[in-house]
Design a protein around this motif. Sequence first.
Motif, PDB file in Angstrom:
ATOM      1  N   ARG A 122       0.818  -1.198   0.000  1.00  0.00           N
ATOM      2  CA  ARG A 122       0.000   0.000   0.000  1.00  0.00           C
ATOM      3  C   ARG A 122       0.860   1.260   0.000  1.00  0.00           C
ATOM      4  O   ARG A 122       2.009   1.249   0.425  1.00  0.00           O
ATOM      5  CB  ARG A 122      -0.926   0.018   1.226  1.00  0.00           C
ATOM      6  N   LEU A 123       0.263   2.339  -0.470  1.00  0.00           N
ATOM      7  CA  LEU A 123       0.826   3.678  -0.370  1.00  0.00           C
ATOM      8  C   LEU A 123      -0.229   4.541   0.304  1.00  0.00           C
ATOM      9  O   LEU A 123      -1.358   4.655  -0.192  1.00  0.00           O
ATOM     10  CB  LEU A 123       1.160   4.230  -1.760  1.00  0.00           C
ATOM     11  N   SER A 124       0.117   5.140   1.443  1.00  0.00           N
ATOM     12  CA  SER A 124      -0.845   5.915   2.222  1.00  0.00           C
ATOM     13  C   SER A 124      -0.570   7.407   2.075  1.00  0.00           C
ATOM     14  O   SER A 124       0.581   7.850   2.173  1.00  0.00           O
ATOM     15  CB  SER A 124      -0.772   5.525   3.704  1.00  0.00           C
ATOM     16  N   LEU A 125      -1.629   8.158   1.871  1.00  0.00           N
ATOM     17  CA  LEU A 125      -1.569   9.616   1.769  1.00  0.00           C
ATOM     18  C   LEU A 125      -2.358  10.186   2.944  1.00  0.00           C
ATOM     19  O   LEU A 125      -3.584  10.001   3.019  1.00  0.00           O
ATOM     20  CB  LEU A 125      -2.173  10.087   0.443  1.00  0.00           C
ATOM     21  N   TYR A 126      -1.683  10.870   3.870  1.00  0.00           N
ATOM     22  CA  TYR A 126      -2.314  11.355   5.088  1.00  0.00           C
ATOM     23  C   TYR A 126      -2.660  12.840   4.975  1.00  0.00           C
ATOM     24  O   TYR A 126      -1.838  13.655   4.542  1.00  0.00           O
ATOM     25  CB  TYR A 126      -1.401  11.129   6.290  1.00  0.00           C
ATOM     26  N   ASP A 127      -3.872  13.175   5.379  1.00  0.00           N
ATOM     27  CA  ASP A 127      -4.335  14.560   5.391  1.00  0.00           C
ATOM     28  C   ASP A 127      -3.893  15.200   6.707  1.00  0.00           C
ATOM     29  O   ASP A 127      -4.504  14.990   7.745  1.00  0.00           O
ATOM     30  CB  ASP A 127      -5.864  14.577   5.257  1.00  0.00           C
TER      31      ASP A 127
END
Length: 305
Positions: free
Chosen positions: A111-116
């Motif tokens: 997975r690749l996670s993009l955090y706000d």
Amino acid sequence: MTGRTDTTDVLVLGGAGVDTVIPVPELPLPYADSYMIDSGIRTRAGQTGDFVALGLAALGLRTHHLDLLGDDPEGDLVRALHREHGIALTALPQPAGTKRAVNLVGPDGRRLSLYDTSRAHPDDRFPEARLRELAAASRHVHVTITQPCAHALPVLRGTGVPLSTDLHDWDGENPYHEPFAFTADVVFLSAAALTDPERTVRRIAERGRARTVVATAGAEGALLLADGELTRVPAATPPAPVVDSNGAGDAFAAAFLYGRLSGEPPERCARYGAVAGAHACTVPATRAEAIGRDELLRRASEPGR
């Protein structure tokens, strides 16, 4: 700690939020103007603190989760997840909104996670009196590395309650992680970004309070340092095809803590963690599901698993 009456086995601090899960054909994702996602894009509650709490509760531990949540649809999803699984939740108001992220998940489960990061403020804090009250009623506190938890560390240390933390993909150098690494009694981390995992786990033990440090390495197993002794822990065989690695580290930590609170030796705790982590890799990212106690104990007892 004599004279206390524990009403909670584990207090989980921080890490509540919502993920939007997007299956992608490969990672890294090549540039294109658009992609068609036939399997659907779904939003569900569950970030690191939620998954640790879920794993602990599924193993029969009395679990309480404390974090800041917004009065928004994402916060409603987090509250519903805790109600569904019978996990006590203290949700403090977060005007910036509930934490959220986007997870791109490849066919192999990576997975690749993009955090706000807009849904937090530097001055976010847990009220000290409430924090002390909940910690004093707990046998153990698991601290996520979200920003409010950094400010909570001195208060937690003063309570005398044992602490654990997960440094996730720490590179061994970023100073933000050091207060967590050197304050906790049990430290989990991924070996993914470490050039020398053995050196890092020994450094954590030498500079901090931890007598137990675990560096997980996915299919390569884990490195366990307990009371100065280093052990290689083999990976467990997944019971089904691997579809998503999201939450595997959280599942490992929850099962390890279950073993620790049950009085098991560190090697057995790590075996529990490996089995739970392997199980988590077979659960689609769109679901929040953890291994139960009976299944964990059965699989951990099977030879060659």
